[in-house]
Design a protein around this motif. Structure first.
Motif, PDB file in Angstrom:
ATOM      1  N   ALA A  73       0.807  -1.231   0.000  1.00  0.00           N
ATOM      2  CA  ALA A  73       0.000   0.000   0.000  1.00  0.00           C
ATOM      3  C   ALA A  73       0.836   1.275   0.000  1.00  0.00           C
ATOM      4  N   LYS A  74       2.107   1.174  -0.318  1.00  0.00           N
ATOM      5  CA  LYS A  74       2.960   2.357  -0.156  1.00  0.00           C
ATOM      6  C   LYS A  74       2.644   3.456  -1.167  1.00  0.00           C
ATOM      7  N   TYR A  75       1.998   3.146  -2.291  1.00  0.00           N
ATOM      8  CA  TYR A  75       1.640   4.168  -3.263  1.00  0.00           C
ATOM      9  C   TYR A  75       0.171   4.589  -3.139  1.00  0.00           C
ATOM     10  N   THR A  76      -0.447   4.248  -2.018  1.00  0.00           N
ATOM     11  CA  THR A  76      -1.822   4.660  -1.746  1.00  0.00           C
ATOM     12  C   THR A  76      -1.839   5.521  -0.488  1.00  0.00           C
ATOM     13  N   ASN A  77      -3.013   6.051  -0.171  1.00  0.00           N
ATOM     14  CA  ASN A  77      -3.192   6.821   1.065  1.00  0.00           C
ATOM     15  C   ASN A  77      -3.778   5.971   2.188  1.00  0.00           C
ATOM     16  N   MET A  78      -3.759   4.652   2.017  1.00  0.00           N
ATOM     17  CA  MET A  78      -4.280   3.756   3.043  1.00  0.00           C
ATOM     18  C   MET A  78      -3.268   3.660   4.188  1.00  0.00           C
ATOM     19  N   ARG A  79      -3.781   3.781   5.401  1.00  0.00           N
ATOM     20  CA  ARG A  79      -2.923   3.719   6.584  1.00  0.00           C
ATOM     21  C   ARG A  79      -3.043   2.349   7.239  1.00  0.00           C
ATOM     22  N   SER A  80      -1.940   1.873   7.766  1.00  0.00           N
ATOM     23  CA  SER A  80      -1.935   0.584   8.471  1.00  0.00           C
ATOM     24  C   SER A  80      -0.956   0.648   9.627  1.00  0.00           C
ATOM     25  N   THR A  81      -1.197  -0.169  10.630  1.00  0.00           N
ATOM     26  CA  THR A  81      -0.288  -0.262  11.777  1.00  0.00           C
ATOM     27  C   THR A  81      -0.434  -1.645  12.393  1.00  0.00           C
ATOM     28  N   VAL A  82       0.458  -1.943  13.330  1.00  0.00           N
ATOM     29  CA  VAL A  82       0.464  -3.247  13.993  1.00  0.00           C
ATOM     30  C   VAL A  82       0.542  -3.027  15.494  1.00  0.00           C
ATOM     31  N   VAL A  83      -0.175  -3.850  16.261  1.00  0.00           N
ATOM     32  CA  VAL A  83      -0.115  -3.804  17.723  1.00  0.00           C
ATOM     33  C   VAL A  83       0.097  -5.231  18.222  1.00  0.00           C
ATOM     34  N   PHE A  84       1.044  -5.399  19.114  1.00  0.00           N
ATOM     35  CA  PHE A  84       1.302  -6.687  19.745  1.00  0.00           C
ATOM     36  C   PHE A  84       1.932  -6.444  21.094  1.00  0.00           C
ATOM     37  N   GLY A  85       1.942  -7.494  21.918  1.00  0.00           N
ATOM     38  CA  GLY A  85       2.442  -7.382  23.287  1.00  0.00           C
ATOM     39  C   GLY A  85       3.952  -7.382  23.359  1.00  0.00           C
ATOM     40  N   GLY A  86       4.451  -7.207  24.589  1.00  0.00           N
ATOM     41  CA  GLY A  86       5.885  -7.230  24.818  1.00  0.00           C
ATOM     42  C   GLY A  86       6.563  -5.882  24.724  1.00  0.00           C
ATOM     43  N   ILE A  87       5.844  -4.859  24.272  1.00  0.00           N
ATOM     44  CA  ILE A  87       6.412  -3.510  24.182  1.00  0.00           C
ATOM     45  C   ILE A  87       5.403  -2.516  24.758  1.00  0.00           C
TER      46      ILE A  87
ATOM     47  N   LYS B  50      -4.265   8.403  15.431  1.00  0.00           N
ATOM     48  CA  LYS B  50      -4.164   9.111  14.153  1.00  0.00           C
ATOM     49  C   LYS B  50      -5.152   8.586  13.125  1.00  0.00           C
ATOM     50  N   GLY B  51      -5.613   7.341  13.335  1.00  0.00           N
ATOM     51  CA  GLY B  51      -6.535   6.728  12.396  1.00  0.00           C
ATOM     52  C   GLY B  51      -5.825   5.798  11.434  1.00  0.00           C
ATOM     53  N   VAL B  52      -6.309   4.546  11.329  1.00  0.00           N
ATOM     54  CA  VAL B  52      -5.746   3.557  10.405  1.00  0.00           C
ATOM     55  C   VAL B  52      -6.894   2.766   9.784  1.00  0.00           C
ATOM     56  N   GLU B  53      -6.721   2.424   8.510  1.00  0.00           N
ATOM     57  CA  GLU B  53      -7.730   1.601   7.833  1.00  0.00           C
ATOM     58  C   GLU B  53      -7.484   0.111   8.041  1.00  0.00           C
ATOM     59  N   ILE B  54      -6.217  -0.298   8.149  1.00  0.00           N
ATOM     60  CA  ILE B  54      -5.874  -1.723   8.273  1.00  0.00           C
ATOM     61  C   ILE B  54      -5.104  -1.897   9.570  1.00  0.00           C
ATOM     62  N   LEU B  55      -5.634  -2.732  10.448  1.00  0.00           N
ATOM     63  CA  LEU B  55      -5.022  -2.977  11.753  1.00  0.00           C
ATOM     64  C   LEU B  55      -4.597  -4.431  11.837  1.00  0.00           C
ATOM     65  N   VAL B  56      -3.308  -4.655  12.037  1.00  0.00           N
ATOM     66  CA  VAL B  56      -2.743  -5.993  12.226  1.00  0.00           C
ATOM     67  C   VAL B  56      -2.443  -6.148  13.710  1.00  0.00           C
ATOM     68  N   ALA B  57      -2.872  -7.251  14.311  1.00  0.00           N
ATOM     69  CA  ALA B  57      -2.763  -7.354  15.766  1.00  0.00           C
ATOM     70  C   ALA B  57      -2.698  -8.801  16.212  1.00  0.00           C
ATOM     71  N   THR B  58      -2.157  -8.979  17.418  1.00  0.00           N
ATOM     72  CA  THR B  58      -2.312 -10.239  18.152  1.00  0.00           C
ATOM     73  C   THR B  58      -3.515 -10.082  19.087  1.00  0.00           C
ATOM     74  N   PRO B  59      -4.222 -11.157  19.390  1.00  0.00           N
ATOM     75  CA  PRO B  59      -5.483 -11.013  20.136  1.00  0.00           C
ATOM     76  C   PRO B  59      -5.341 -10.366  21.510  1.00  0.00           C
TER      77      PRO B  59
END
Length: 498
Positions: free
Chosen positions: A103-117, A128-137
């Motif tokens: 998605a680097k040539y689009t305006n779609m935002r994404s981020t990741v959330v996981f434990g340990g940090i 900030k707002g993200v369209e795609i969220l990658v996460a651990t449960p």
């Protein structure tokens, strides 16, 4: 069915990113899943690990979400519209990086959330707002409870490596997360294996899914050369080094069953000159990411890991995988050897089998549905080897002193002897015991008139305790009369005769 990415008619920004990444021909799972996901149907996909499942669900999601693309800086214009759930931190970070590249040539935002940090940087990204969220449960539930993540506008949810999430007990967390999502959504479930639990999960949350299976369940890749060697526990380390040397391997995964054994084996191999790092659950997230980055960049030759690294990690051109321990769960064998031979490349999988692994090999034969033939390995006699205690020290054979096969201890001891200055050896003498002066005095006979020493020094014993008050003396009113004298019978007859 299209087999080339150029035939998919992707949007120009996505097609440009795909071309830059060198994607030309689609893998079987991509060729079957992408057209179905583009239609908005639920998918239940099973494929061999390492066949490109990430692109199979990421590209069609981005294609369908481009209608919401906007350049606004307002967080309200960028709600979460796609949620990707994965079992491990490493896999979540890897998938998030792939999605960013697509998605680097689009305006779609994404981020990741996981434990340990720390949660604070993740919270700032979510605000900030993200369209795609990658996460651990687990970490996603933390953000939901803190009201950092709002999921009421999610249109797509992906459960990747779903069988692994069930194995490590994420089912209650998955049920809670799915309860926050809208009823009208597209659900994609991808797994390397299909079990009864996976099918039950699919029946609960997928609506009329399209089942895609590009390989039989639990089938290993045909491009991976598999060997099973009968090796005693004390010779496994030597067998590992010999195969690496004979095959000329530059990099390899080495899987063990325990975190403690992982750390000990990594230290042992590092002592012997092999560039090694360890990856297990007791390491912090920063250490785990650094270990993976070093292995990907080629700074590290051997990555000794537990099954935390057996799922989904996409590290290209890894030529070999060693099962230092036979996995406790037979299905983990499929995932372990899936780290090599990825996307059609050839690979080598070597498993060391000791005499205590008969039951585990039996379980593996049932899974693979074939008889496993154990091979013998011939060791090079000119290579020093010794018995090891999980990588901590070498043991000499009974009765041998200075055995050169003590590869861990012999060399350091010899170097210490050479560096130490030569000192004259002194004979050891035990210290003399102190003498009692009583035995040096002359003998003196005790006096017969003198009382014994214990009587002379003895204190008078009180008849009444000091804590008891003595009775008060009272004057007697009457004086007791003395008792009458009793006559002596011997003197009575004499008095009568006189």
């Amino acid at each position: 069915m299209p087999t080339s990415f150029s035939n998919l008619q992707l949007a120009a920004p996505l097609a440009r990113a795909v071309a830059e990444m060198g994607y030309e021909q689609m893998t079987p799972i991509q060729a079957q899943a992408i057209p179905v996901v583009l239609t908005g149907k639920d998918v239940m996909g099973a494929a061999q690990t390492g066949t490109g499942k990430t692109a199979a669900f990421s590209l069609p999601l981005l294609q369908r979400l481009l209608k919401h693309e906007n350049a606004s800086t307002s967080p309200a214009r960028h709600p979460v519209r796609a949620l990707v759930l994965l079992p491990t931190r490493e896999l979540a970070d890897q998938v998030a990086q792939q999605i960013k590249l697509y998605a680097k040539y689009t305006n779609m935002r994404s981020t990741v959330v996981f434990g340990g940090i720390d949660m604070k940087p993740q919270t700032a990204e979510l605000k900030k707002g993200v369209e795609i969220l990658v996460a651990t449960p687990g970490r996603l539930l933390d953000h939901i409870e803190a009201k950092n993540a709002v999921l009421n506008q999610v249109e797509y949810v992906v459960l990747d490596e779903a069988d692994r999430m069930l194995d490590i007990g994420f089912l209650p967390d998955l049920q809670r997360i799915l309860s926050f999502l809208p009823k009208q959504r597209t659900t994609l479930l991808f797994s390397a294996t299909f079990s009864t639990e996976i099918k039950r999960l699919a029946n609960s949350y997928l609506v009329d899914p399209v089942t895609i299976e590009v390989a039989r369940p639990n089938e290993t890749a045909s491009t991976v050369e598999q060997h099973f060697y009968s090796v005693p526990d004390e010779e496994k380390r030597h067998a590992l080094k010999q195969i690496i040397r004979q095959r000329g391997l530059k990099q390899a995964f080495v899987f063990v069953n325990s975190k403690l054994g992982c750390a000990r084996l990594a230290r042992s191999l590092e002592r012997e000159g092999l560039n090694t790092t360890a990856l297990h659950g007791d390491k912090s997230q920063d250490e785990r990411l650094k270990a993976l980055a070093a292995f990907k960049s080629g700074e590290v030759d051997l990555l000794v890991a537990t099954d935390v690294a057996a799922r989904g990690l996409d590290i290209k051109d890894v030529p070999a995988v060693f099962n230092f321990d036979v996995p406790f769960n037979a299905e983990d064998y499929v995932h372990r050897i899936g780290r090599t031979g990825r996307a059609g490349a050839s690979g080598l999988a070597v498993t060391f089998v000791s005499n205590t692994d008969a039951r585990l090999i039996g379980d593996l034969e049932k899974l693979l549905k074939r008889k496993i033939e154990l091979e013998a390995i011939e060791f090079d006699e000119d290579t020093p080897r010794g018995r090891i205690n999980d990588g901590r020290r070498a043991w000499r054979e009974q009765g041998e002193v200075g055995d050169p096969r003590d590869v861990l201890d012999a060399a350091p001891r010899e170097r210490e002897r050479e560096r130490a200055p030569q000192r004259p050896q002194r004979e050891y003498r035990a210290p003399a015991a102190p003498r009692d002066p009583f035995f040096d005095q002359p003998y003196v006979a005790p006096s017969t008139d003198a009382p014994p020493a214990w009587e002379a020094t003895a204190r008078p014993v009180k008849s009444v305790s000091a804590n008891i008050k003595p009775k008060r003396k009272v004057a007697a009113l009457f004086k007791a009369e003395p008792a009458p004298a009793v006559p002596d019978p011997a003197q009575a007859p004499a008095e009568q005769s006189s």
